[in-house]
Design a protein around this motif. Structure first.
Motif, mmCIF file in Angstrom:
data_model
loop_
_atom_site.group_PDB
_atom_site.id
_atom_site.type_symbol
_atom_site.label_atom_id
_atom_site.label_comp_id
_atom_site.label_asym_id
_atom_site.label_seq_id
_atom_site.Cartn_x
_atom_site.Cartn_y
_atom_site.Cartn_z
ATOM 1 N N GLN A 7 67.838 -105.442 10.755
ATOM 2 C CA GLN A 7 68.016 -104.007 10.584
ATOM 3 C C GLN A 7 69.228 -103.510 11.371
ATOM 4 O O GLN A 7 70.006 -102.698 10.880
ATOM 5 N N THR A 8 69.397 -104.018 12.582
ATOM 6 C CA THR A 8 70.554 -103.642 13.397
ATOM 7 C C THR A 8 71.848 -104.040 12.696
ATOM 8 O O THR A 8 72.803 -103.264 12.635
ATOM 9 N N ALA A 9 71.877 -105.241 12.154
ATOM 10 C CA ALA A 9 73.070 -105.718 11.445
ATOM 11 C C ALA A 9 73.330 -104.890 10.186
ATOM 12 O O ALA A 9 74.489 -104.560 9.886
ATOM 13 N N LEU A 10 72.275 -104.533 9.462
ATOM 14 C CA LEU A 10 72.416 -103.720 8.253
ATOM 15 C C LEU A 10 73.018 -102.355 8.594
ATOM 16 O O LEU A 10 73.969 -101.907 7.955
ATOM 17 N N GLU A 13 76.845 -102.904 9.822
ATOM 18 C CA GLU A 13 77.779 -103.321 8.769
ATOM 19 C C GLU A 13 77.928 -102.262 7.687
ATOM 20 O O GLU A 13 79.038 -101.991 7.230
ATOM 21 N N ALA A 14 76.816 -101.659 7.271
ATOM 22 C CA ALA A 14 76.895 -100.637 6.225
ATOM 23 C C ALA A 14 77.686 -99.434 6.717
ATOM 24 O O ALA A 14 78.515 -98.880 5.987
ATOM 25 N N THR A 15 77.459 -99.026 7.958
ATOM 26 C CA THR A 15 78.153 -97.861 8.499
ATOM 27 C C THR A 15 79.636 -98.159 8.706
ATOM 28 O O THR A 15 80.488 -97.311 8.437
ATOM 29 N N LYS A 16 79.957 -99.343 9.185
ATOM 30 C CA LYS A 16 81.366 -99.729 9.373
ATOM 31 C C LYS A 16 82.128 -99.682 8.050
ATOM 32 O O LYS A 16 83.261 -99.220 7.991
ATOM 33 N N LYS A 17 81.511 -100.193 6.993
ATOM 34 C CA LYS A 17 82.206 -100.330 5.717
ATOM 35 C C LYS A 17 82.301 -99.031 4.925
ATOM 36 O O LYS A 17 83.166 -98.885 4.085
ATOM 37 N N SER A 18 81.386 -98.108 5.175
ATOM 38 C CA SER A 18 81.387 -96.861 4.428
ATOM 39 C C SER A 18 82.373 -95.881 5.051
ATOM 40 O O SER A 18 82.345 -95.631 6.247
ATOM 41 N N GLY A 19 83.240 -95.311 4.256
ATOM 42 C CA GLY A 19 84.216 -94.352 4.767
ATOM 43 C C GLY A 19 83.627 -92.969 4.956
ATOM 44 O O GLY A 19 84.182 -92.133 5.654
ATOM 45 N N PRO A 133 65.498 -98.190 10.731
ATOM 46 C CA PRO A 133 65.893 -97.336 9.608
ATOM 47 C C PRO A 133 64.679 -96.745 8.903
ATOM 48 O O PRO A 133 63.657 -97.410 8.744
ATOM 49 N N SER A 134 64.806 -95.491 8.486
ATOM 50 C CA SER A 134 63.728 -94.857 7.722
ATOM 51 C C SER A 134 63.834 -95.230 6.244
ATOM 52 O O SER A 134 62.846 -95.150 5.513
ATOM 53 N N GLU A 135 65.013 -95.626 5.801
ATOM 54 C CA GLU A 135 65.234 -96.104 4.434
ATOM 55 C C GLU A 135 66.114 -97.341 4.520
ATOM 56 O O GLU A 135 67.079 -97.372 5.269
ATOM 57 N N GLN A 136 65.753 -98.340 3.736
ATOM 58 C CA GLN A 136 66.531 -99.575 3.678
ATOM 59 C C GLN A 136 66.136 -100.305 2.401
ATOM 60 O O GLN A 136 65.142 -99.941 1.771
ATOM 61 N N PRO A 137 66.896 -101.314 1.979
ATOM 62 C CA PRO A 137 66.515 -102.044 0.767
ATOM 63 C C PRO A 137 65.075 -102.547 0.869
ATOM 64 O O PRO A 137 64.666 -103.106 1.880
ATOM 65 N N GLY A 138 64.313 -102.260 -0.175
ATOM 66 C CA GLY A 138 62.905 -102.648 -0.189
ATOM 67 C C GLY A 138 61.981 -101.562 0.338
ATOM 68 O O GLY A 138 60.772 -101.657 0.206
ATOM 69 N N ALA A 139 62.523 -100.537 0.949
ATOM 70 C CA ALA A 139 61.720 -99.432 1.486
ATOM 71 C C ALA A 139 62.449 -98.109 1.258
ATOM 72 O O ALA A 139 62.778 -97.387 2.183
ATOM 73 N N MET A 140 62.702 -97.811 -0.011
ATOM 74 C CA MET A 140 63.398 -96.580 -0.373
ATOM 75 C C MET A 140 62.395 -95.587 -0.957
ATOM 76 O O MET A 140 61.412 -95.986 -1.573
ATOM 77 N N PRO A 141 62.656 -94.287 -0.802
ATOM 78 C CA PRO A 141 61.761 -93.288 -1.378
ATOM 79 C C PRO A 141 61.856 -93.273 -2.901
ATOM 80 O O PRO A 141 62.848 -93.732 -3.475
ATOM 81 N N ASP A 142 60.832 -92.732 -3.546
ATOM 82 C CA ASP A 142 60.807 -92.686 -5.007
ATOM 83 C C ASP A 142 61.736 -91.623 -5.581
ATOM 84 O O ASP A 142 62.292 -91.792 -6.648
#
Length: 175
Positions: A7-10, A13-19, A133-142
């Motif tokens: 989760q820490t890596a996600l 990495e996601a935050t670094k790559k997103s502008g 994370p409150s949302e992540q792959p596999g645990a996203m809201p509907d």
């Protein structure tokens, strides 16, 4: 519940790559899109001053939720809680954050003196991940998460007058 290494890596990495990320302070405001830089394990943003991005209710000592989009698909990838702290001008943390942010600032009217202006008129905030994370792959809201339209005096188009298609057809025949 504590964060796992994955989760820490996600988050990192996601935050670094997103502008661009969306930040929501707990003040009831809508999420605010902000540009940022990832510096020493935290997301740093600058704003709140003239000519800079609004910070949407972020305050020193407060909390926020950061939503990050996927770089390739553009959809929500992860949402993580953050603790907000202000960086004071000329501190070690401020200098490192400003150097990274300076490279990400597009179309600055005063590129040479921008950091001096930031120190004088803006806030540099550090958002540190503070839990899983409150949302992540596999645990996203509907739900879609899309915001409704902002109230506006604008109206939708009225139905087309009955005679208009005939008038347009005549105009095309003459041309």
């Amino acid at each position: 519940m504590t964060e796992t290494a994955e989760q820490t890596a996600l988050v990192e990495e996601a935050t670094k790559k997103s502008g661009l990320v969306w930040v929501q302070a707990p003040t009831g405001r809508s999420p605010q899109a902000v540009w940022h830089a990832w510096v020493d394990g935290a997301m740093c943003v600058v704003g709140g001053g003239p000519g800079e991005q609004p910070l949407g209710g972020l305050t020193d000592g407060g909390t926020a939720v950061v939503t990050v989009r996927s770089k390739d698909k553009g959809g929500r990838l992860v949402a993580w809680p953050a603790t907000v702290s202000a960086l004071l001008p000329d501190s070690d943390g401020w200098t490192a954050a400003v150097e990274e942010l300076k490279g990400k600032r597009l179309n600055a009217p005063d590129a040479e003196t921008m950091t001096v202006r930031w120190a004088r008129e803006c806030q540099v905030l550090r958002l540190v991940p503070s839990g899983p994370p409150s949302e992540q792959p596999g645990a996203m809201p509907d739900g879609s998460g899309a915001a409704g339209p902002v109230p506006s005096p604008a109206t939708t188009r009225q139905p087309m007058p009955e005679a208009l298609p005939r008038l347009l057809a005549r105009r095309r025949k003459r041309a």
